[in-house]
Scaffold this motif. Structure first.
Motif, mmCIF file in Angstrom:
data_model
loop_
_atom_site.group_PDB
_atom_site.id
_atom_site.type_symbol
_atom_site.label_atom_id
_atom_site.label_comp_id
_atom_site.label_asym_id
_atom_site.label_seq_id
_atom_site.Cartn_x
_atom_site.Cartn_y
_atom_site.Cartn_z
ATOM 1 N N ASN A 57 -4.075 73.777 78.130
ATOM 2 C CA ASN A 57 -2.950 73.030 78.686
ATOM 3 C C ASN A 57 -2.065 73.989 79.486
ATOM 4 N N PRO A 58 -1.849 73.735 80.775
ATOM 5 C CA PRO A 58 -0.999 74.627 81.564
ATOM 6 C C PRO A 58 0.446 74.670 81.078
ATOM 7 N N LEU A 59 0.856 73.677 80.299
ATOM 8 C CA LEU A 59 2.213 73.668 79.742
ATOM 9 C C LEU A 59 2.319 74.501 78.473
ATOM 10 N N GLY A 60 1.190 74.989 77.986
ATOM 11 C CA GLY A 60 1.209 75.802 76.785
ATOM 12 C C GLY A 60 0.904 75.003 75.526
ATOM 13 N N ARG A 61 1.139 75.647 74.412
ATOM 14 C CA ARG A 61 0.777 75.099 73.109
ATOM 15 C C ARG A 61 1.764 74.017 72.661
ATOM 16 N N GLU A 62 1.229 73.019 71.985
ATOM 17 C CA GLU A 62 2.042 72.027 71.281
ATOM 18 C C GLU A 62 1.912 72.358 69.797
ATOM 19 N N VAL A 63 3.004 72.707 69.159
ATOM 20 C CA VAL A 63 2.897 73.258 67.811
ATOM 21 C C VAL A 63 3.995 72.699 66.912
ATOM 22 N N GLY A 64 3.626 72.458 65.684
ATOM 23 C CA GLY A 64 4.553 71.865 64.723
ATOM 24 C C GLY A 64 4.434 70.356 64.750
ATOM 25 N N PHE A 65 4.968 69.770 65.832
ATOM 26 C CA PHE A 65 4.919 68.314 65.965
ATOM 27 C C PHE A 65 4.710 67.922 67.423
ATOM 28 N N ALA A 66 3.904 66.902 67.623
ATOM 29 C CA ALA A 66 3.830 66.241 68.929
ATOM 30 C C ALA A 66 4.975 65.243 68.962
ATOM 31 N N ARG A 67 5.880 65.434 69.915
ATOM 32 C CA ARG A 67 7.115 64.647 69.954
ATOM 33 C C ARG A 67 7.023 63.529 70.984
ATOM 34 N N ARG A 68 7.737 62.461 70.687
ATOM 35 C CA ARG A 68 7.880 61.320 71.599
ATOM 36 C C ARG A 68 6.525 60.836 72.123
ATOM 37 N N LEU A 69 5.650 60.557 71.188
ATOM 38 C CA LEU A 69 4.363 59.956 71.528
ATOM 39 C C LEU A 69 4.588 58.497 71.908
ATOM 40 N N LEU A 70 4.048 58.109 73.054
ATOM 41 C CA LEU A 70 4.280 56.776 73.600
ATOM 42 C C LEU A 70 2.955 56.024 73.723
ATOM 43 N N PRO A 71 2.750 54.974 72.953
ATOM 44 C CA PRO A 71 1.553 54.166 73.149
ATOM 45 C C PRO A 71 1.505 53.580 74.565
ATOM 46 N N THR A 72 0.319 53.595 75.158
ATOM 47 C CA THR A 72 0.115 52.937 76.439
ATOM 48 C C THR A 72 0.083 51.425 76.228
ATOM 49 N N GLU A 73 -0.016 50.686 77.322
ATOM 50 C CA GLU A 73 -0.149 49.226 77.183
ATOM 51 C C GLU A 73 -1.368 48.885 76.342
ATOM 52 N N ALA A 74 -2.490 49.578 76.604
ATOM 53 C CA ALA A 74 -3.694 49.352 75.800
ATOM 54 C C ALA A 74 -3.463 49.773 74.358
ATOM 55 N N GLY A 75 -2.736 50.871 74.162
ATOM 56 C CA GLY A 75 -2.486 51.362 72.816
ATOM 57 C C GLY A 75 -1.637 50.425 71.985
ATOM 58 N N ARG A 76 -0.682 49.761 72.619
ATOM 59 C CA ARG A 76 0.179 48.841 71.867
ATOM 60 C C ARG A 76 -0.612 47.674 71.294
ATOM 61 N N ALA A 77 -1.730 47.352 71.915
ATOM 62 C CA ALA A 77 -2.554 46.244 71.424
ATOM 63 C C ALA A 77 -3.761 46.720 70.621
ATOM 64 N N HIS A 78 -3.896 48.046 70.463
ATOM 65 C CA HIS A 78 -5.109 48.584 69.843
ATOM 66 C C HIS A 78 -4.917 48.717 68.332
ATOM 67 N N PRO A 79 -5.932 48.336 67.545
ATOM 68 C CA PRO A 79 -5.769 48.386 66.083
ATOM 69 C C PRO A 79 -5.586 49.794 65.522
ATOM 70 N N MET A 80 -6.033 50.844 66.228
ATOM 71 C CA MET A 80 -5.841 52.191 65.700
ATOM 72 C C MET A 80 -4.362 52.527 65.556
ATOM 73 N N LEU A 81 -3.518 52.011 66.457
ATOM 74 C CA LEU A 81 -2.094 52.311 66.425
ATOM 75 C C LEU A 81 -1.268 51.178 65.816
ATOM 76 N N ALA A 82 -1.935 50.245 65.155
ATOM 77 C CA ALA A 82 -1.220 49.133 64.533
ATOM 78 C C ALA A 82 -0.187 49.669 63.545
ATOM 79 N N GLY A 83 1.048 49.224 63.708
ATOM 80 C CA GLY A 83 2.123 49.649 62.827
ATOM 81 C C GLY A 83 2.925 50.829 63.330
ATOM 82 N N ARG A 84 2.419 51.538 64.336
ATOM 83 C CA ARG A 84 3.202 52.636 64.914
ATOM 84 C C ARG A 84 4.335 52.049 65.761
ATOM 85 N N PRO A 85 5.502 52.695 65.745
ATOM 86 C CA PRO A 85 6.611 52.209 66.574
ATOM 87 C C PRO A 85 6.385 52.538 68.051
#
Length: 287
Positions: free
Chosen positions: A122-150
């Motif tokens: 990743n040219p932005l460097g390491r993501e470490v500790g926590f991945a912050r502000r994860l945003l489901p895509t339109e497909a993700g909001r309807a996908h059962p894998m992310l069911a229940g995630r805010p």
């Protein structure tokens, strides 16, 4: 209803033993414990494709499992060493088997490369500790894998590499400002893989152990000003593991119940069991 899982360990033997010395379990054992915490009737076998001469399941063996899970790894997939190539080959066989599969971090990367995607630093460097502000895509909001995630959520994470070229049949389900592919579904040869770039399987205690062994890295890459600062951060995570109601520590580090509550933190894995593994087992009619 017993469920048979194969947990595919992404690490080499030395890395596994180093983790066990610090945490008490190798990563695949820890992942198996998470699965069994979600569904007590799950029975897990472990596989070590990074090891030369490892006894890996053939096509019939892969099809005999109800679900397959791939762990993280210390390896970088673009190195294409033999211990990595064996894992890519195994993932292609997993797709061909049609057995439901899921992966965290390295698992997503292996699944992407096996389906002719690409992974680079990743040219932005390491993501470490926590991945912050994860945003489901339109497909993700309807996908059962992310069911229940805010609509926005955080998750444990540690990675430098990321998916840079998508496989032909890939749907991005979640993104953030560090990595555009934080969760995805990939299809190949009749197989369906669900994966995340973060680590829903990591408790704060396991994350603390991992970061404790990387205090120098945290300083060198600018996340902490000194090893003492890094040690203090690790100690806070360990304290939160012991008492998730330490509101002072949760506030200090911006950690909410999506991480502190184990059922919410492991939601993607539980959804995989509920929406992919159990229905598939039922349709196959296996005892």
């Amino acid at each position: 209803m017993a469920l048979r899982f194969l947990v595919v360990e992404g690490n080499t033997r030395d890395a596994r033993q180093n983790h066990k010395a610090a945490y008490g379990l190798i990563p695949s054992e820890s992942y198996a414990a998470v699965l069994q915490g979600i569904e007590p009737d799950i029975v897990c076998d472990l596989a070590f494709p990074a090891d030369e001469g490892a006894n890996l399941p053939d096509a019939a063996g892969l099809q005999s499992y109800d679900g397959i899970v791939l762990t993280g790894s210390h390896l970088s997939i673009y190195d294409r060493t033999p211990d990595i190539l064996r894992q890519i080959d195994l993932m292609r066989a997993i797709y061909a088997s049609g057995t439901p599969s899921f992966g965290s971090c390295w698992g997503l990367q292996v699944a992407a490369v096996a389906a002719d995607g690409d992974v680079q630093k990743n040219p932005l460097g390491r993501e470490v500790g926590f991945a912050r502000r994860l945003l489901p895509t339109e497909a993700g909001r309807a996908h059962p894998m992310l069911a229940g995630r805010p609509d926005v959520y955080d998750a444990p994470a540690i990675h430098l590499d990321m998916v840079t070229v998508l496989p032909a049949d890939c749907t991005i389900l979640s993104s953030n400002s560090v990595s555009p592919v934080q969760a995805a579904e990939i299809r190949l040869d009749g197989g369906v893989f669900w994966g995340v770039q973060y680590h829903p399987e990591f408790s704060l205690g396991e994350l603390a152990v991992i970061l404790d062994r990387r205090k120098t890295l945290l300083v060198d890459e600018g996340f902490c000003r000194s090893e003492a600062d890094a040690a203090a951060y690790v100690a806070d995570l360990a304290a939160l593991q012991q008492n998730r109601h330490r509101a002072d520590l949760a506030w200090r580090h911006g950690i909410d119940m999506e991480v502190l509550d184990s059922a919410r933190r492991t939601r993607e894995i539980a959804n995989f069991v509920a929406h992919r593994v159990k229905p598939e087992k039922s349709s196959r009619g296996r005892a």
